[in-house]
Write a protein that holds these residues in place. Structure first.
Motif, PDB file in Angstrom:
ATOM      1  N   TYR A  99       0.818  -1.214   0.000  1.00  0.00           N
ATOM      2  CA  TYR A  99       0.000   0.000   0.000  1.00  0.00           C
ATOM      3  C   TYR A  99       0.849   1.261   0.000  1.00  0.00           C
ATOM      4  CZ  TYR A  99      -4.723  -1.816   0.803  1.00  0.00           C
ATOM      5  OH  TYR A  99      -5.947  -2.405   0.669  1.00  0.00           O
ATOM      6  N   ARG A 100       2.017   1.196   0.600  1.00  0.00           N
ATOM      7  CA  ARG A 100       2.762   2.424   0.879  1.00  0.00           C
ATOM      8  C   ARG A 100       3.870   2.693  -0.145  1.00  0.00           C
ATOM      9  NH1 ARG A 100       2.044   3.189   6.460  1.00  0.00           N
ATOM     10  NH2 ARG A 100       0.019   2.347   7.060  1.00  0.00           N
ATOM     11  N   VAL A 101       4.639   1.648  -0.484  1.00  0.00           N
ATOM     12  CA  VAL A 101       5.795   1.836  -1.372  1.00  0.00           C
ATOM     13  C   VAL A 101       5.856   0.777  -2.472  1.00  0.00           C
ATOM     14  CG1 VAL A 101       7.177   2.970   0.407  1.00  0.00           C
ATOM     15  CG2 VAL A 101       7.334   0.476   0.138  1.00  0.00           C
ATOM     16  N   GLY A 102       4.935  -0.162  -2.474  1.00  0.00           N
ATOM     17  CA  GLY A 102       4.996  -1.265  -3.430  1.00  0.00           C
ATOM     18  C   GLY A 102       5.825  -2.411  -2.880  1.00  0.00           C
ATOM     19  N   LEU A 103       5.863  -3.491  -3.651  1.00  0.00           N
ATOM     20  CA  LEU A 103       6.510  -4.725  -3.200  1.00  0.00           C
ATOM     21  C   LEU A 103       7.939  -4.895  -3.698  1.00  0.00           C
ATOM     22  CD1 LEU A 103       3.509  -7.207  -3.490  1.00  0.00           C
ATOM     23  CD2 LEU A 103       4.561  -6.322  -1.393  1.00  0.00           C
ATOM     24  N   ALA A 104       8.467  -3.937  -4.419  1.00  0.00           N
ATOM     25  CA  ALA A 104       9.843  -4.047  -4.908  1.00  0.00           C
ATOM     26  C   ALA A 104      10.812  -3.651  -3.799  1.00  0.00           C
ATOM     27  CB  ALA A 104      10.047  -3.191  -6.149  1.00  0.00           C
ATOM     28  N   LEU A 105      10.806  -4.414  -2.714  1.00  0.00           N
ATOM     29  CA  LEU A 105      11.710  -4.147  -1.601  1.00  0.00           C
ATOM     30  C   LEU A 105      13.122  -4.595  -1.954  1.00  0.00           C
ATOM     31  CD1 LEU A 105       9.573  -5.338   1.456  1.00  0.00           C
ATOM     32  CD2 LEU A 105       9.722  -3.037   0.473  1.00  0.00           C
ATOM     33  N   GLY A 106      14.104  -3.835  -1.486  1.00  0.00           N
ATOM     34  CA  GLY A 106      15.491  -4.228  -1.705  1.00  0.00           C
ATOM     35  C   GLY A 106      15.811  -5.538  -1.022  1.00  0.00           C
ATOM     36  N   ASP A 107      16.863  -6.198  -1.500  1.00  0.00           N
ATOM     37  CA  ASP A 107      17.195  -7.521  -0.965  1.00  0.00           C
ATOM     38  C   ASP A 107      18.270  -7.488   0.115  1.00  0.00           C
ATOM     39  OD1 ASP A 107      19.327  -6.846  -2.533  1.00  0.00           O
ATOM     40  OD2 ASP A 107      19.310  -8.673  -3.746  1.00  0.00           O
ATOM     41  N   GLU A 108      18.706  -6.299   0.531  1.00  0.00           N
ATOM     42  CA  GLU A 108      19.718  -6.189   1.583  1.00  0.00           C
ATOM     43  C   GLU A 108      19.118  -5.542   2.825  1.00  0.00           C
ATOM     44  OE1 GLU A 108      23.117  -4.080   0.250  1.00  0.00           O
ATOM     45  OE2 GLU A 108      23.702  -5.588  -1.227  1.00  0.00           O
ATOM     46  N   ARG A 109      19.530  -6.043   3.990  1.00  0.00           N
ATOM     47  CA  ARG A 109      19.124  -5.384   5.229  1.00  0.00           C
ATOM     48  C   ARG A 109      19.666  -3.963   5.252  1.00  0.00           C
ATOM     49  NH1 ARG A 109      17.717  -8.461   9.920  1.00  0.00           N
ATOM     50  NH2 ARG A 109      17.548 -10.697   9.466  1.00  0.00           N
ATOM     51  N   PRO A 110      18.822  -2.991   5.523  1.00  0.00           N
ATOM     52  CA  PRO A 110      19.353  -1.626   5.621  1.00  0.00           C
ATOM     53  C   PRO A 110      20.234  -1.485   6.863  1.00  0.00           C
ATOM     54  CG  PRO A 110      17.032  -1.667   6.207  1.00  0.00           C
ATOM     55  CD  PRO A 110      17.366  -3.036   5.705  1.00  0.00           C
ATOM     56  N   SER A 111      21.282  -0.697   6.738  1.00  0.00           N
ATOM     57  CA  SER A 111      22.174  -0.478   7.873  1.00  0.00           C
ATOM     58  C   SER A 111      21.466   0.332   8.948  1.00  0.00           C
ATOM     59  CB  SER A 111      23.422   0.276   7.406  1.00  0.00           C
ATOM     60  OG  SER A 111      23.073   1.600   7.022  1.00  0.00           O
ATOM     61  N   ASP A 112      22.020   0.282  10.157  1.00  0.00           N
ATOM     62  CA  ASP A 112      21.447   1.076  11.249  1.00  0.00           C
ATOM     63  C   ASP A 112      21.466   2.562  10.907  1.00  0.00           C
ATOM     64  OD1 ASP A 112      21.006  -1.222  12.660  1.00  0.00           O
ATOM     65  OD2 ASP A 112      22.699  -0.967  14.050  1.00  0.00           O
ATOM     66  N   LEU A 113      22.524   2.982  10.216  1.00  0.00           N
ATOM     67  CA  LEU A 113      22.603   4.389   9.829  1.00  0.00           C
ATOM     68  C   LEU A 113      21.497   4.736   8.841  1.00  0.00           C
ATOM     69  CD1 LEU A 113      23.953   7.145   9.811  1.00  0.00           C
ATOM     70  CD2 LEU A 113      25.553   6.286   8.068  1.00  0.00           C
ATOM     71  N   ALA A 114      21.258   3.855   7.843  1.00  0.00           N
ATOM     72  CA  ALA A 114      20.206   4.111   6.863  1.00  0.00           C
ATOM     73  C   ALA A 114      18.836   4.151   7.538  1.00  0.00           C
ATOM     74  CB  ALA A 114      20.239   3.039   5.776  1.00  0.00           C
ATOM     75  N   VAL A 115      18.603   3.268   8.504  1.00  0.00           N
ATOM     76  CA  VAL A 115      17.322   3.257   9.217  1.00  0.00           C
ATOM     77  C   VAL A 115      17.167   4.533  10.033  1.00  0.00           C
ATOM     78  CG1 VAL A 115      15.971   2.102  11.012  1.00  0.00           C
ATOM     79  CG2 VAL A 115      17.175   0.749   9.292  1.00  0.00           C
ATOM     80  N   ALA A 116      18.226   4.949  10.723  1.00  0.00           N
ATOM     81  CA  ALA A 116      18.150   6.169  11.528  1.00  0.00           C
ATOM     82  C   ALA A 116      17.891   7.391  10.651  1.00  0.00           C
ATOM     83  CB  ALA A 116      19.437   6.350  12.322  1.00  0.00           C
ATOM     84  N   THR A 117      18.533   7.435   9.491  1.00  0.00           N
ATOM     85  CA  THR A 117      18.328   8.568   8.581  1.00  0.00           C
ATOM     86  C   THR A 117      16.889   8.600   8.074  1.00  0.00           C
ATOM     87  OG1 THR A 117      20.640   8.477   7.897  1.00  0.00           O
ATOM     88  CG2 THR A 117      19.109   9.646   6.452  1.00  0.00           C
ATOM     89  N   ALA A 118      16.375   7.432   7.661  1.00  0.00           N
ATOM     90  CA  ALA A 118      15.001   7.362   7.178  1.00  0.00           C
ATOM     91  C   ALA A 118      14.012   7.678   8.292  1.00  0.00           C
ATOM     92  CB  ALA A 118      14.725   5.979   6.592  1.00  0.00           C
ATOM     93  N   ALA A 119      14.282   7.174   9.501  1.00  0.00           N
ATOM     94  CA  ALA A 119      13.411   7.462  10.629  1.00  0.00           C
ATOM     95  C   ALA A 119      13.430   8.947  10.958  1.00  0.00           C
ATOM     96  CB  ALA A 119      13.834   6.638  11.847  1.00  0.00           C
ATOM     97  N   GLY A 120      14.599   9.585  10.810  1.00  0.00           N
ATOM     98  CA  GLY A 120      14.693  11.016  11.041  1.00  0.00           C
ATOM     99  C   GLY A 120      13.808  11.800  10.091  1.00  0.00           C
ATOM    100  N   ARG A 121      13.806  11.404   8.812  1.00  0.00           N
ATOM    101  CA  ARG A 121      12.933  12.069   7.846  1.00  0.00           C
ATOM    102  C   ARG A 121      11.463  11.896   8.233  1.00  0.00           C
ATOM    103  NH1 ARG A 121      16.555   9.624   4.038  1.00  0.00           N
ATOM    104  NH2 ARG A 121      15.024   7.954   3.682  1.00  0.00           N
ATOM    105  N   TRP A 122      11.123  10.674   8.627  1.00  0.00           N
ATOM    106  CA  TRP A 122       9.737  10.371   8.997  1.00  0.00           C
ATOM    107  C   TRP A 122       9.315  11.168  10.230  1.00  0.00           C
ATOM    108  CZ3 TRP A 122       8.482   6.677  13.183  1.00  0.00           C
ATOM    109  CH2 TRP A 122       7.105   6.455  13.316  1.00  0.00           C
ATOM    110  N   LEU A 123      10.155  11.177  11.255  1.00  0.00           N
ATOM    111  CA  LEU A 123       9.814  11.901  12.474  1.00  0.00           C
ATOM    112  C   LEU A 123       9.777  13.405  12.247  1.00  0.00           C
ATOM    113  CD1 LEU A 123      11.952   9.808  14.986  1.00  0.00           C
ATOM    114  CD2 LEU A 123       9.445   9.877  14.842  1.00  0.00           C
ATOM    115  N   ALA A 124      10.670  13.908  11.405  1.00  0.00           N
ATOM    116  CA  ALA A 124      10.678  15.342  11.111  1.00  0.00           C
ATOM    117  C   ALA A 124       9.398  15.768  10.418  1.00  0.00           C
ATOM    118  CB  ALA A 124      11.889  15.697  10.246  1.00  0.00           C
ATOM    119  N   GLY A 125       8.780  14.844   9.695  1.00  0.00           N
ATOM    120  CA  GLY A 125       7.511  15.129   9.038  1.00  0.00           C
ATOM    121  C   GLY A 125       6.306  14.948   9.941  1.00  0.00           C
TER     122      GLY A 125
END
Length: 347
Positions: A164-190
């Motif tokens: 529903y949100r981004v589609g099913l073409a998810l990447g095949d690698e676990r995102p790094s902790d840094l990538a998750v923190a950066t994405a979470a920062g964008r989400w929380l800032a919004g």
């Protein structure tokens, strides 16, 4: 009658509904089309054939007569009648979407005379953390919340609505902790709210795998929020290859109109299973044809039953009635056995 395990459904409304409110819950649209009615559709034909007689009305009765009879009986009585008629051994209830108060898993199970279990929606779990977590602490907070949810005795699975949100073409690698923190920062800032970031959805799916409960994915049709072109389960194949070593069961929900694609994935990935979900009641008398197409490739031991019934108990009942008619007793029994094997914690 073979009792079915409805491995993915939702609660039902707690109030009486007029015709407009009833029809609004029959459709994936967000508004009625002028001059049309859902009683004039394959789903409407199925309601007449199967639900009208349960309320002691002929299939030829007018829709208004059905709604009047429904109001006279009251929502609680109709819910018990429909859910008992569905013939269910267990209900696995997604509690992650409730635009108005719905019956809890325990209440739905009691109405059905069935065992009740909960399916925890990943995105809802994560979104509930907003306001009490930092970007850097988001990943750890999610892992802790997942572990706490899994520890509840009623929880048997997680579910992703990445489709529903981004589609099913998810990447095949676990995102790094840094990538998750950066994405979470964008989400929380919004302001938090609805998560719609591929990195975060991918993180949630991998984090769920680490808990080792079965993981359900919405695929295929849904309401008009989805971009159906991005809901083809084939798009999930790279992620499935990464998930495969964990051995965690992956359940592809609904799948229509990509049910043949889902069947292929169920055949070639040992941990992948499928159902037809809300497609069954939507296609009505054509349920047998759609099921036959899914079973062209899907091994019988990889196919499960679900209604995806939501808001109206009629949809829980119709899913079961149409599936039994299409599947026959042997396959119906297989789906129940399959569900108990996949969701071992139900035992």
């Amino acid at each position: 009658m073979e009792l079915l395990v409805d491995h993915h459904c939702h609660g039902v409304v707690r109030r009486d509904l007029d015709r407009a409110a009833f029809e609004a819950r029959l459709t994936e649209a967000d508004r009625p089309a002028p001059g049309t009615t859902l009683f004039d559709s394959a789903l409407g034909d199925a309601l007449r054939a199967h639900c009208f007689p349960l309320l002691d009305l002929a299939p030829t009765a007018l829709p208004d007569a059905y709604l009047e009879r429904r109001l006279a009986l009251g929502s609680a009585a109709v819910t018990r009648l429909m859910l008992h008629a569905a013939g269910l051994a267990a209900v696995l209830v997604d509690t992650g979407y409730a635009p108005e108060p719905l019956t809890s898993p325990a209440e739905l199970g009691e109405a059905a005379g069935a065992r009740a279990h909960e399916v925890v929606r990943l995105e809802t779990l994560a979104e509930d953390l907003a306001g009490g977590v930092s970007a850097g602490g988001f990943a750890a907070a999610v892992r802790s919340a997942l572990a706490a949810a899994a520890a509840r005795p009623t929880t048997v699975a997680f579910k992703s609505v990445a489709a529903y949100r981004v589609g099913l073409a998810l990447g095949d690698e676990r995102p790094s902790d840094l990538a998750v923190a950066t994405a979470a920062g964008r989400w929380l800032a919004g302001g938090g709210g609805r998560i719609a970031d591929e990195i975060l959805h991918r993180f949630l799916a991998f984090a769920a795998l680490d808990i080792a409960l079965p993981l359900q994915f919405h695929t295929g049709l849904g309401d008009r929020d989805v971009d159906l072109s991005t809901c083809d389960p084939l798009l999930l194949a790279p992620w499935l290859r990464s998930a495969e070593p964990t051995g965690v069961p992956i359940l592809l929900l609904h799948c229509y109109p990509f049910h043949r694609h889902a069947a292929y994935l169920a055949q070639v990935f040992p941990s992948v299973h499928m159902d037809l979900g809300l497609a069954t009641h939507n296609v009505g008398a054509r349920a047998g044809a759609v099921l036959a197409e899914a079973l062209e490739l899907c091994p019988y031991g990889k196919f499960l039953y679900s209604s995806d019934g939501f808001a109206l108990p009629e949809l829980h009942y119709l899913g079961a009635a149409l599936f039994r008619a299409a599947a026959g007793p042997e396959l119906a029994a297989r789906t129940t056995d399959n569900a108990y094997r996949v969701y071992a914690s139900m035992d």
